[in-house]
Design a protein around this motif. Structure first.
Motif, mmCIF file in Angstrom:
data_model
loop_
_atom_site.group_PDB
_atom_site.id
_atom_site.type_symbol
_atom_site.label_atom_id
_atom_site.label_comp_id
_atom_site.label_asym_id
_atom_site.label_seq_id
_atom_site.Cartn_x
_atom_site.Cartn_y
_atom_site.Cartn_z
ATOM 1 N N PRO A 176 13.304 9.134 14.598
ATOM 2 C CA PRO A 176 13.724 9.970 15.725
ATOM 3 C C PRO A 176 14.987 10.753 15.367
ATOM 4 O O PRO A 176 15.445 10.713 14.231
ATOM 5 C CB PRO A 176 14.006 8.938 16.824
ATOM 6 C CG PRO A 176 14.442 7.710 16.072
ATOM 7 C CD PRO A 176 13.684 7.723 14.772
ATOM 8 N N ARG A 177 15.565 11.394 16.370
ATOM 9 C CA ARG A 177 16.732 12.239 16.104
ATOM 10 C C ARG A 177 17.894 11.429 15.513
ATOM 11 O O ARG A 177 18.621 11.902 14.653
ATOM 12 C CB ARG A 177 17.183 12.938 17.392
ATOM 13 C CG ARG A 177 18.272 13.962 17.140
ATOM 14 C CD ARG A 177 18.605 14.799 18.360
ATOM 15 N NE ARG A 177 19.716 15.683 18.076
ATOM 16 C CZ ARG A 177 19.624 16.831 17.430
ATOM 17 N NH1 ARG A 177 18.458 17.258 17.016
ATOM 18 N NH2 ARG A 177 20.686 17.572 17.202
ATOM 19 N N SER A 178 18.059 10.185 15.973
ATOM 20 C CA SER A 178 19.162 9.354 15.463
ATOM 21 C C SER A 178 19.001 9.115 13.950
ATOM 22 O O SER A 178 19.976 9.082 13.209
ATOM 23 C CB SER A 178 19.219 8.019 16.208
ATOM 24 O OG SER A 178 17.977 7.373 16.101
ATOM 25 N N GLY A 219 9.968 8.970 6.755
ATOM 26 C CA GLY A 219 10.595 9.949 7.650
ATOM 27 C C GLY A 219 9.886 10.169 8.971
ATOM 28 O O GLY A 219 10.521 10.183 10.025
ATOM 29 N N CYS A 220 8.566 10.335 8.941
ATOM 30 C CA CYS A 220 7.865 10.673 10.179
ATOM 31 C C CYS A 220 7.543 9.413 10.998
ATOM 32 O O CYS A 220 7.695 8.296 10.508
ATOM 33 C CB CYS A 220 6.582 11.438 9.862
ATOM 34 S SG CYS A 220 5.402 10.460 8.915
ATOM 35 N N VAL A 221 7.086 9.616 12.225
ATOM 36 C CA VAL A 221 6.756 8.504 13.122
ATOM 37 C C VAL A 221 5.703 7.593 12.495
ATOM 38 O O VAL A 221 5.807 6.368 12.555
ATOM 39 C CB VAL A 221 6.214 9.043 14.469
ATOM 40 C CG1 VAL A 221 5.829 7.920 15.389
ATOM 41 C CG2 VAL A 221 7.234 9.925 15.136
ATOM 42 N N ASP A 222 4.694 8.200 11.862
ATOM 43 C CA ASP A 222 3.633 7.394 11.263
ATOM 44 C C ASP A 222 4.165 6.510 10.138
ATOM 45 O O ASP A 222 3.747 5.367 9.986
ATOM 46 C CB ASP A 222 2.508 8.292 10.731
ATOM 47 C CG ASP A 222 1.637 8.795 11.860
ATOM 48 O OD1 ASP A 222 1.092 7.964 12.597
ATOM 49 O OD2 ASP A 222 1.530 10.020 12.025
ATOM 50 N N CYS A 241 16.166 16.077 0.771
ATOM 51 C CA CYS A 241 15.538 15.153 1.724
ATOM 52 C C CYS A 241 16.494 14.033 2.130
ATOM 53 O O CYS A 241 16.459 13.568 3.263
ATOM 54 C CB CYS A 241 14.253 14.584 1.145
ATOM 55 S SG CYS A 241 14.475 13.604 -0.359
ATOM 56 N N CYS A 242 17.359 13.585 1.213
ATOM 57 C CA CYS A 242 18.301 12.511 1.547
ATOM 58 C C CYS A 242 19.426 12.460 0.510
ATOM 59 O O CYS A 242 19.331 13.087 -0.552
ATOM 60 C CB CYS A 242 17.586 11.159 1.619
ATOM 61 S SG CYS A 242 16.999 10.593 0.016
ATOM 62 N N ALA A 243 20.467 11.695 0.825
ATOM 63 C CA ALA A 243 21.664 11.636 -0.017
ATOM 64 C C ALA A 243 21.364 11.054 -1.399
ATOM 65 O O ALA A 243 21.850 11.549 -2.421
ATOM 66 C CB ALA A 243 22.729 10.803 0.687
ATOM 67 N N ASP A 244 20.579 10.000 -1.428
ATOM 68 C CA ASP A 244 20.269 9.322 -2.681
ATOM 69 C C ASP A 244 19.594 10.281 -3.675
ATOM 70 O O ASP A 244 19.994 10.385 -4.838
ATOM 71 C CB ASP A 244 19.346 8.129 -2.355
ATOM 72 C CG ASP A 244 19.178 7.196 -3.533
ATOM 73 O OD1 ASP A 244 20.158 6.974 -4.253
ATOM 74 O OD2 ASP A 244 18.062 6.701 -3.733
ATOM 75 N N CYS A 245 18.583 10.980 -3.211
ATOM 76 C CA CYS A 245 17.853 11.908 -4.090
ATOM 77 C C CYS A 245 18.725 13.103 -4.465
ATOM 78 O O CYS A 245 18.628 13.621 -5.582
ATOM 79 C CB CYS A 245 16.557 12.363 -3.422
ATOM 80 S SG CYS A 245 15.368 11.020 -3.238
ATOM 81 N N LEU A 246 19.587 13.547 -3.543
ATOM 82 C CA LEU A 246 20.482 14.667 -3.859
ATOM 83 C C LEU A 246 21.382 14.295 -5.034
ATOM 84 O O LEU A 246 21.565 15.072 -5.968
ATOM 85 C CB LEU A 246 21.327 15.033 -2.635
ATOM 86 C CG LEU A 246 22.370 16.135 -2.866
ATOM 87 C CD1 LEU A 246 21.705 17.448 -3.285
ATOM 88 C CD2 LEU A 246 23.217 16.370 -1.616
ATOM 89 N N ASN A 288 14.288 19.318 7.258
ATOM 90 C CA ASN A 288 13.430 18.130 7.367
ATOM 91 C C ASN A 288 12.989 17.868 8.817
ATOM 92 O O ASN A 288 13.426 16.896 9.434
ATOM 93 C CB ASN A 288 14.187 16.906 6.817
ATOM 94 C CG ASN A 288 14.539 17.070 5.361
ATOM 95 O OD1 ASN A 288 13.664 17.121 4.499
ATOM 96 N ND2 ASN A 288 15.833 17.191 5.068
ATOM 97 N N PRO A 289 12.134 18.741 9.345
ATOM 98 C CA PRO A 289 11.683 18.541 10.734
ATOM 99 C C PRO A 289 10.753 17.335 10.874
ATOM 100 O O PRO A 289 10.395 16.956 11.991
ATOM 101 C CB PRO A 289 10.940 19.850 11.046
ATOM 102 C CG PRO A 289 10.490 20.351 9.724
ATOM 103 C CD PRO A 289 11.523 19.918 8.724
#
Ligand code: SF4
Length: 172
Positions: free
Chosen positions: A38-40, A155-158, A8-13, A33-34
Motif C-alpha cells: 500500500p501507500r505506506s 511490490g504489488c498486492v498480489d 525500484c529500491c535502495a538496495d538495488c540502486l 513504481n505505481p
C-alpha cells in the motif's frame, strides 16, 4: 555520459550505482513504481531510496504515486510481471528521451528475483522505439547492504498476498 536509472529500491540502486560509477556514468534515479502497495510501503521504500541517494549524491526524479497506471497496465492480471516491468521501463525510456539523457536502464537488473533476460529485452525494445540507448550494468557487487529499510515482498498486492501465503499458510 548521463544515465537515467529506473529505481525500484535502495538496495538495488546501491548495487547498480557501484557498477556504473566505476565506468564514470553520471547516474540520475527515477523512482517510478505505481505497482507498490500500500501507500505506506511505497513511502518506506521511497524514504530508503532518498537516504541512499543522498549519501551517494545521486539526483532523484520522483513522480507522483499513481497506482491506477499499474492497474490499467496489468488489466486481466495475465502476465502481470511482464506488463509491470514494461510499464516502468517504457516510462523511464520516455523520460530519458524527453530530458535528453544519453541512455537509460533499470535497477531491476540487480535483482535475482526478476527475469533479467526479459527485462533486458523490454529495455532494448523500448530504447529502439524511442531512440535512447538501453544500458546494462557491468559486474555488480554481492556484498550485503544494510542500514536502510528493505522490503520483504516484490511490490504489488498480489505479491504481498503470495508472500503471506508462503509464510503462514503453506503446510504439508
Ligand atoms: S510481483 Fe513484482 S514484478 Fe510482478 S507485478 Fe507484482 S510488483 Fe510487478
Amino acid at each position: 555520459m548521463r544515465i537515467l536509472v529506473h529505481t525500484c529500491c535502495a538496495d538495488c540502486l546501491l548495487k547498480v550505482w557501484k557498477s556504473w560509477s566505476k565506468e564514470s556514468f553520471e547516474v540520475v534515479g527515477y523512482f517510478y513504481n505505481p505497482n507498490i502497495h500500500p501507500r505506506s510501503e511505497y513511502q518506506s521504500r521511497l524514504a530508503a531510496v532518498r537516504e541512499v541517494a543522498k549519501e551517494l549524491e545521486i539526483e532523484m526524479i520522483i513522480p507522483d504515486w499513481r497506482p491506477k497506471e499499474f492497474f490499467e497496465a496489468i488489466e486481466g492480471n495475465k502476465g502481470r510481471c511482464e506488463k509491470c516491468w514494461k510499464l516502468r521501463i517504457e516510462k523511464t525510456a520516455e523520460q530519458a528521451r524527453n530530458k535528453h539523457f544519453d541512455c537509460f536502464s533499470t535497477t531491476l537488473l540487480a535483482s535475482k528475483h526478476q527475469d533479467q533476460k526479459k527485462i533486458t529485452c523490454l529495455g532494448k525494445t523500448a530504447g529502439n522505439r524511442l531512440g535512447v540507448k538501453f544500458e546494462t550494468p557491468g559486474k555488480m557487487t554481492d556484498e550485503p547492504t544494510s542500514g536502510f529499510y528493505k522490503q520483504f515482498f516484490c511490490g504489488c498486492v498480489d505479491s504481498l498476498k503470495e508472500r503471506f501465503e508462503e509464510k503462514y499458510y503453506t503446510r504439508d
